[in-house]
Design a protein around this motif. Structure first.
Motif, PDB file in Angstrom:
ATOM      1  N   ILE A  28       0.843  -1.204   0.000  1.00  0.00           N
ATOM      2  CA  ILE A  28       0.000   0.000   0.000  1.00  0.00           C
ATOM      3  C   ILE A  28       0.873   1.246   0.000  1.00  0.00           C
ATOM      4  CG2 ILE A  28      -1.700   1.302   1.341  1.00  0.00           C
ATOM      5  CD1 ILE A  28      -2.785  -1.450   2.290  1.00  0.00           C
TER       6      ILE A  28
ATOM      7  N   MET B 265      -1.350   5.962  -7.386  1.00  0.00           N
ATOM      8  CA  MET B 265      -2.757   5.571  -7.240  1.00  0.00           C
ATOM      9  C   MET B 265      -3.618   6.090  -8.376  1.00  0.00           C
ATOM     10  SD  MET B 265      -4.318   7.704  -4.079  1.00  0.00           S
ATOM     11  CE  MET B 265      -3.133   7.727  -2.781  1.00  0.00           C
TER      12      MET B 265
ATOM     13  N   LEU C  60      -3.182  -0.527  -5.381  1.00  0.00           N
ATOM     14  CA  LEU C  60      -3.494  -0.019  -4.047  1.00  0.00           C
ATOM     15  C   LEU C  60      -4.683  -0.771  -3.456  1.00  0.00           C
ATOM     16  CD1 LEU C  60      -2.638   2.442  -2.220  1.00  0.00           C
ATOM     17  CD2 LEU C  60      -4.566   3.650  -3.213  1.00  0.00           C
ATOM     18  N   ILE C  61      -5.699  -0.961  -4.289  1.00  0.00           N
ATOM     19  CA  ILE C  61      -6.961  -1.523  -3.801  1.00  0.00           C
ATOM     20  C   ILE C  61      -6.809  -2.986  -3.379  1.00  0.00           C
ATOM     21  CG2 ILE C  61      -9.364  -1.987  -4.433  1.00  0.00           C
ATOM     22  CD1 ILE C  61      -8.873   0.935  -4.271  1.00  0.00           C
TER      23      ILE C  61
ATOM     24  N   MET D 216      -5.358  -3.556   0.034  1.00  0.00           N
ATOM     25  CA  MET D 216      -6.301  -2.973   1.000  1.00  0.00           C
ATOM     26  C   MET D 216      -7.470  -3.908   1.258  1.00  0.00           C
ATOM     27  SD  MET D 216      -6.955   0.985   0.199  1.00  0.00           S
ATOM     28  CE  MET D 216      -5.765   2.248   0.545  1.00  0.00           C
TER      29      MET D 216
END
Lengths: 290, 316
Positions: free
Chosen positions: A240, A247, A254-255, A258
């Motif tokens: 992350i 992003m 990134l997602i 997460m």
């Protein structure tokens, strides 16, 4: 013999937890994560550390299901593997934290008096320093290796375990069966193990499961700050941090980590909710800076 | 009242003394000292010895502890290893910045949490409560660095409302910092409010079922008056101590949130200090955070004490 609150046998607890909807969903999520983490090296389609300069920041495709990151590494493979180290650290640290924390907590509740007051003042003072600074204090001195994080987190998170174990044991220290054992002349540690431990087992189980998710978050946060799991080992927190600068162009990088981390933590929370309801233990939320 | 007051003050003082002891001896028990950690493995013996002599690390531990603790009493936090400047000087501006961030968070977050908590608690399990509580549980479960990053993704990258990363220096005027603290404060409020509103919600539900509220209802007290005069005052008291305790989280969260947003405060300084292996600086910041926590809780305690006569009586 002495009257006790009946502690449910373990298979019964598991059955009751699974009978609850939140328990079923939570356990399913947690077990899926554990299975993926264990099988990850076998099922990951690509080497998570392989940097492909010709395939940087690619969007999701058949070759890269979750796309690639800024170094052309396969995000899907990295996400599959990214929880392993953090989960291992969290497991080892939770065992240490619960072991020393509940031992001290139960004994202190049993001894009471001045010892109790002095020990708890020290615990109080240490808990006044936010966990992350306490951990950073040790990380600064020891360096940030996984091997150093285990005792550091085990110690820091044991502090709140002392609190909880003491509070749970205090409900029982004045009961007849404990007094009877004292009159029979049993040693303190024996009373703690045979009389108190079975009675606080449920509270400790709920606390232990919560601690695991907190420590997992702590490891991920530290990795995010560059003090936890070190590259090249893939880790969600580190992924992350790494994907923050890109992003806009590669949100998938990134997602994915997460979602992985959040779903695991939510799964643990759901399962613990069910466990707390089944065992009638009050569940602690993440309030005391833990 | 005076006895209870003295007791709280005494406890706070004892806790602060223990914090000083713990912060000093925690590192004393570790292998290595400020010099060996900072200079790294490549340092020669003579360099190490010179550094240790300069910092007085060749003295016995108890003597050094006395000197260190004495310096702290006079406001001298020691010298930073990396920056070779007095720590008090480095910390000062950043402390101000962090206090601005925490101040904005508390000023908006606490009233917001109280309001939402009361709203949720008045109709438990209604649609409003389900929405508020659902969001709150999400906020409490997801770690700070993820909610912070999501804030950047949503408000900066997608909507373009605010700058995602703070670029101003640590000596910037307070007004600029106020502007810079919008997104970091929003992140902290999101999480802080979640914790507090859950507590307020629980205590509203409890108070609503109490005898005096039932009595007021039976007497025909209008609903609005009942809520404002009977329910709210009785939920505020437990909320005060919860707010004090949540400060511990807020201070820990500040470290991560400041790093996410590059906010030039004490928390990010702590992260930088660890990266620089600057032990005296890390120690000083841990000490400051501990003190702030104790003082905030003391404040909350004293406030509760003045507002709630029952606490004064029970203690005696």
């Amino acid at each position: 013999m002495t009257a006790r609150r009946p502690a449910l046998p373990l298979p019964q607890v598991v059955r009751d937890v699974l009978a609850q909807r939140s328990g079923r969903i939570g356990m399913a999520i947690v077990f899926l994560h554990l299975a993926v983490a264990m099988a990850a090296p076998l099922i990951a389609p690509q080497d998570p550390t392989y940097q492909d300069a010709s395939a940087m920041l690619q969007s999701p495709s058949l070759a890269h299901w979750f796309g690639t990151d800024r170094l052309g590494r396969d995000v899907f493979s990295r996400t599959l593997l990214g929880g392993r180290e953090a989960m291992l650290i969290a497991t080892a640290a939770t065992i240490i934290a619960m072991a020393w924390g509940s031992a001290v907590g139960i004994l202190v509740a049993l001894i009471g008096g001045r010892t109790d007051a002095i020990v708890m003042r020290f615990i109080d003072a240490m808990m006044s320093i936010p966990w992350i600074l306490l951990v950073m204090l040790f990380v600064a001195a020891l360096g940030s290796s996984s091997a150093a994080l285990v005792p550091v987190l085990g110690f820091s998170y044991g502090l709140s375990a002392v609190y909880l174990a003491r509070a749970a044991a205090l409900d029982f220290v004045a009961r007849d069966f404990v007094v009877a054992a004292q009159i029979r002349g049993h040693a303190r540690w024996a009373i703690a193990v045979t009389e108190l431990l079975p009675n606080v087992r449920d509270s400790l189980a709920v606390q232990g499961a919560m601690q695991w998710s907190w420590i997992l978050l702590a490891v991920s946060s530290l990795s995010f700050l560059g003090m936890g799991v070190a590259p090249p080992t893939p880790d969600w927190g580190q992924m992350i941090a790494d994907a923050r600068g890109i992003m806009q162009r590669a949100p998938w990088a990134l997602i994915c980590p997460m979602l992985a981390l959040s779903s695991l933590v939510i799964g643990v929370n759901l399962a613990v909710d069910a466990l707390a309801r089944v065992t009638g233990v009050e569940r602690t939320r993440r309030v005391l800076g833990a | 009242m005076a006895a209870a007051l003295l007791e709280r003050l005494g406890l706070a003082l004892v806790t602060m003394i223990i914090i000083v002891v713990v912060v000093f001896f925690a590192l004393e028990l570790m292998p290595g000292d400020a010099c060996s950690v900072n200079l790294g493995r490549g340092a020669s013996d003579s360099m190490l010895a010179a550094c240790q002599k300069r910092l007085g690390l060749d003295q016995p531990p108890l003597w050094r502890f006395a000197a260190w603790a004495g310096d702290i009493l006079t406001g001298d936090l020691g010298i930073s290893m990396q920056r070779e400047r007095p720590i008090a000087e480095i910390v000062g501006w950043r402390l101000r910045n962090t206090l601005i961030l925490a101040g904005v968070t508390a000023a908006i977050g606490i009233p917001l949490a109280l309001g939402l908590g009361v709203l949720a608690g008045l109709n438990p399990d209604g649609p409003l409560d389900m929405t508020i509580s659902g969001i709150a549980i999400f906020a409490m479960t997801v770690p700070e660095f993820i909610s912070g990053t999501l804030m950047i993704l949503l408000f900066s990258v997608i909507l373009g409302w605010a700058a995602g990363v703070v670029t101003i220096g640590y000596k910037a005027p307070a007004l600029d910092l106020l502007k810079a603290s919008i997104l970091p404060a929003a992140t902290l409020i999101f999480i802080l409010a979640a914790h507090i509103l859950r507590m307020v919600r629980a205590s509203v539900i409890e108070v609503m079922q109490s005898d005096f509220v039932q009595m007021a209802r039976l007497k025909g007290v209008p609903r609005r008056r009942m809520i404002l005069h009977h329910v709210v005052p009785n939920t505020l008291l437990p909320a005060i101590s919860i707010i004090g305790l949540t400060m511990a989280w807020l201070l820990g969260g500040v470290v991560i949130v400041e790093s996410v947003f590059n906010f030039p405060g004490l928390g990010r300084l702590a992260v930088d200090a660890v990266a620089d292996q600057d032990l005296p600086l890390v120690q000083a910041i841990a000490l400051l955070f501990g003190f702030i926590y104790v003082l905030t809780n003391l404040g909350a305690d004293l406030l509760a004490l003045t507002l709630n006569p029952r606490l004064r009586a029970r203690r005696r």
